[in-house]
Design an enzyme around this catalytic site. Structure first.
Site, PDB file in Angstrom:
ATOM      1  N   PRO A  11       0.787  -1.227   0.000  1.00  0.00           N
ATOM      2  CA  PRO A  11       0.000   0.000   0.000  1.00  0.00           C
ATOM      3  C   PRO A  11       0.823   1.283   0.000  1.00  0.00           C
ATOM      4  O   PRO A  11       1.868   1.367   0.655  1.00  0.00           O
ATOM      5  CB  PRO A  11      -0.835  -0.090   1.280  1.00  0.00           C
ATOM      6  CG  PRO A  11      -0.178  -1.132   2.103  1.00  0.00           C
ATOM      7  CD  PRO A  11       0.498  -2.073   1.155  1.00  0.00           C
ATOM      8  N   ASN A  12       0.315   2.237  -0.754  1.00  0.00           N
ATOM      9  CA  ASN A  12       0.859   3.606  -0.881  1.00  0.00           C
ATOM     10  C   ASN A  12       2.141   3.686  -1.711  1.00  0.00           C
ATOM     11  O   ASN A  12       2.611   4.778  -2.001  1.00  0.00           O
ATOM     12  CB  ASN A  12       1.082   4.251   0.502  1.00  0.00           C
ATOM     13  CG  ASN A  12      -0.213   4.365   1.266  1.00  0.00           C
ATOM     14  OD1 ASN A  12      -1.180   4.914   0.745  1.00  0.00           O
ATOM     15  ND2 ASN A  12      -0.259   3.826   2.473  1.00  0.00           N
ATOM     16  N   ARG A  19       5.123  10.783  -2.708  1.00  0.00           N
ATOM     17  CA  ARG A  19       4.884  10.458  -1.297  1.00  0.00           C
ATOM     18  C   ARG A  19       6.168  10.662  -0.491  1.00  0.00           C
ATOM     19  O   ARG A  19       7.152   9.941  -0.693  1.00  0.00           O
ATOM     20  CB  ARG A  19       4.449   8.996  -1.202  1.00  0.00           C
ATOM     21  CG  ARG A  19       4.296   8.503   0.203  1.00  0.00           C
ATOM     22  CD  ARG A  19       4.147   6.988   0.245  1.00  0.00           C
ATOM     23  NE  ARG A  19       4.007   6.561   1.618  1.00  0.00           N
ATOM     24  CZ  ARG A  19       4.246   5.339   2.059  1.00  0.00           C
ATOM     25  NH1 ARG A  19       4.605   4.393   1.219  1.00  0.00           N
ATOM     26  NH2 ARG A  19       4.118   5.047   3.329  1.00  0.00           N
ATOM     27  N   TYR A  24      11.367   8.473   1.034  1.00  0.00           N
ATOM     28  CA  TYR A  24      11.340   7.353   0.082  1.00  0.00           C
ATOM     29  C   TYR A  24      12.049   7.640  -1.245  1.00  0.00           C
ATOM     30  O   TYR A  24      12.135   6.760  -2.088  1.00  0.00           O
ATOM     31  CB  TYR A  24       9.881   6.954  -0.194  1.00  0.00           C
ATOM     32  CG  TYR A  24       9.157   6.488   1.050  1.00  0.00           C
ATOM     33  CD1 TYR A  24       9.565   5.339   1.720  1.00  0.00           C
ATOM     34  CD2 TYR A  24       8.083   7.208   1.581  1.00  0.00           C
ATOM     35  CE1 TYR A  24       8.935   4.913   2.876  1.00  0.00           C
ATOM     36  CE2 TYR A  24       7.428   6.784   2.739  1.00  0.00           C
ATOM     37  CZ  TYR A  24       7.860   5.643   3.379  1.00  0.00           C
ATOM     38  OH  TYR A  24       7.245   5.211   4.516  1.00  0.00           O
ATOM     39  N   ASN A  79       7.948  -5.631  -0.985  1.00  0.00           N
ATOM     40  CA  ASN A  79       7.901  -4.526  -0.034  1.00  0.00           C
ATOM     41  C   ASN A  79       6.461  -4.486   0.462  1.00  0.00           C
ATOM     42  O   ASN A  79       5.588  -3.916  -0.198  1.00  0.00           O
ATOM     43  CB  ASN A  79       8.286  -3.202  -0.707  1.00  0.00           C
ATOM     44  CG  ASN A  79       8.336  -2.063   0.299  1.00  0.00           C
ATOM     45  OD1 ASN A  79       7.828  -2.200   1.418  1.00  0.00           O
ATOM     46  ND2 ASN A  79       8.931  -0.945  -0.081  1.00  0.00           N
ATOM     47  N   ALA A  82       3.260  -0.811   4.807  1.00  0.00           N
ATOM     48  CA  ALA A  82       2.708  -0.780   6.168  1.00  0.00           C
ATOM     49  C   ALA A  82       2.252  -2.165   6.633  1.00  0.00           C
ATOM     50  O   ALA A  82       2.245  -2.450   7.845  1.00  0.00           O
ATOM     51  CB  ALA A  82       1.543   0.208   6.233  1.00  0.00           C
ATOM     52  N   GLU A 103      12.790  -9.324   1.411  1.00  0.00           N
ATOM     53  CA  GLU A 103      11.938  -8.219   1.880  1.00  0.00           C
ATOM     54  C   GLU A 103      12.711  -6.916   1.754  1.00  0.00           C
ATOM     55  O   GLU A 103      13.855  -6.811   2.189  1.00  0.00           O
ATOM     56  CB  GLU A 103      11.520  -8.467   3.332  1.00  0.00           C
ATOM     57  CG  GLU A 103      10.661  -7.348   3.887  1.00  0.00           C
ATOM     58  CD  GLU A 103       9.992  -7.702   5.207  1.00  0.00           C
ATOM     59  OE1 GLU A 103       9.758  -8.898   5.491  1.00  0.00           O
ATOM     60  OE2 GLU A 103       9.698  -6.754   5.971  1.00  0.00           O
ATOM     61  N   HIS A 105      12.700  -2.648   2.100  1.00  0.00           N
ATOM     62  CA  HIS A 105      12.129  -1.376   2.571  1.00  0.00           C
ATOM     63  C   HIS A 105      13.008  -0.267   2.030  1.00  0.00           C
ATOM     64  O   HIS A 105      14.230  -0.298   2.222  1.00  0.00           O
ATOM     65  CB  HIS A 105      12.068  -1.330   4.096  1.00  0.00           C
ATOM     66  CG  HIS A 105      11.156  -2.389   4.646  1.00  0.00           C
ATOM     67  ND1 HIS A 105       9.802  -2.257   4.631  1.00  0.00           N
ATOM     68  CD2 HIS A 105      11.425  -3.610   5.152  1.00  0.00           C
ATOM     69  CE1 HIS A 105       9.248  -3.364   5.127  1.00  0.00           C
ATOM     70  NE2 HIS A 105      10.223  -4.200   5.456  1.00  0.00           N
ATOM     71  N   ARG A 112      13.270   5.147  12.278  1.00  0.00           N
ATOM     72  CA  ARG A 112      11.940   5.760  12.234  1.00  0.00           C
ATOM     73  C   ARG A 112      11.082   5.383  13.449  1.00  0.00           C
ATOM     74  O   ARG A 112      11.602   4.985  14.473  1.00  0.00           O
ATOM     75  CB  ARG A 112      11.278   5.398  10.893  1.00  0.00           C
ATOM     76  CG  ARG A 112      12.122   5.879   9.703  1.00  0.00           C
ATOM     77  CD  ARG A 112      11.476   5.588   8.381  1.00  0.00           C
ATOM     78  NE  ARG A 112      10.216   6.309   8.240  1.00  0.00           N
ATOM     79  CZ  ARG A 112       9.263   5.972   7.373  1.00  0.00           C
ATOM     80  NH1 ARG A 112       9.430   4.935   6.571  1.00  0.00           N
ATOM     81  NH2 ARG A 112       8.157   6.672   7.314  1.00  0.00           N
TER      82      ARG A 112
HETATM   83  C1  DQA Z   1       8.269   1.024   3.798  1.00  0.00           C
HETATM   84  C2  DQA Z   1       8.360   1.296   5.297  1.00  0.00           C
HETATM   85  C3  DQA Z   1       7.010   1.112   5.964  1.00  0.00           C
HETATM   86  O1  DQA Z   1       7.120   1.390   7.348  1.00  0.00           O
HETATM   87  C4  DQA Z   1       5.994   2.067   5.366  1.00  0.00           C
HETATM   88  O2  DQA Z   1       4.721   1.851   5.939  1.00  0.00           O
HETATM   89  C5  DQA Z   1       5.935   1.995   3.893  1.00  0.00           C
HETATM   90  C6  DQA Z   1       7.165   1.831   3.146  1.00  0.00           C
HETATM   91  C7  DQA Z   1       9.587   1.362   3.067  1.00  0.00           C
HETATM   92  O3  DQA Z   1       9.702   0.977   1.906  1.00  0.00           O
HETATM   93  O4  DQA Z   1      10.466   2.004   3.639  1.00  0.00           O
HETATM   94  O5  DQA Z   1       4.879   2.190   3.289  1.00  0.00           O
HETATM   95  O6  DQA Z   1       8.032  -0.356   3.606  1.00  0.00           O
END
Ligand code: DQA
Length: 147
Positions: A11-12, A19, A24, A79, A82, A103, A105, A112
């Site tokens: 998501p997002n 964003r 990011y 990835n 959240a 995985e 990020h 954070r």
């Molecule tokens: C994320 C880190 C997560 O905490 C966050 O909710 C994201 C992106 C990252 O790529 O750094 O949406 O996975």
């Protein structure tokens, strides 16, 4: 032999680029896809296929992971965004896979918020990569190609 990688983004991440760019980076998800594929070719890895999937919906991500049970992929990069911090459903589906799970990020979540410190999905990941921003997917794929 062609090596096949599935890349799942949660998501997002469809809004990458706009964003929180200070967290990011300023590349969109399609910029990252292009960067990854072009870099692989430039590095001489021409026998690599990547399939990219993004969803904001937990069940769709679970469905995509389940589909890998019947497909011939060499590794999954994910990835979960959240959902890394909350989703037992995604964790359970990842546990069924026999291929490496990388995985990713983009940010270094260790720097954070406290609620980002628990990663349920990490329990089923072979490799965890953080803080590499747009390079993470390329380097994750390379980890499976180099000896
Ligand atoms: C994320 C880190 C997560 O905490 C966050 O909710 C994201 C992106 C990252 O790529 O750094 O949406 O996975």
């Amino acid at each position: 032999m062609v090596k096949k990688f599935m890349v799942i983004n949660g998501p997002n991440l469809n809004l990458l680029g706009t964003r929180e760019p200070s967290v990011y980076g300023d590349k969109s998800l399609s910029d990252i896809e292009l960067y990854t594929e072009n870099s692989l070719k430039e590095l001489g890895f021409t026998d690599v296929e990547t399939t990219w999937f993004q969803s904001n919906i937990e069940g769709e991500i679970v469905g995509k992971i389940q589909s890998l049970l019947n497909l011939d992929y060499d590794a999954l990069l994910i990835n979960p965004a959240a959902y890394s911090h909350t989703s037992v459903a995604i964790l359970d589906s990842l546990k069924m896979l026999e291929i490496p799970v990388i995985e990713v990020h983009l940010s270094n979540t260790h720097l954070r918020d406290a609620y980002r410190q628990t990663k349920l999905t990490a329990k089923s990941s072979t490799i965890i990569m953080e803080g590499l921003r747009h390079k993470a997917y390329l380097i994750g794929i390379l980890s499976q190609l180099v000896k």
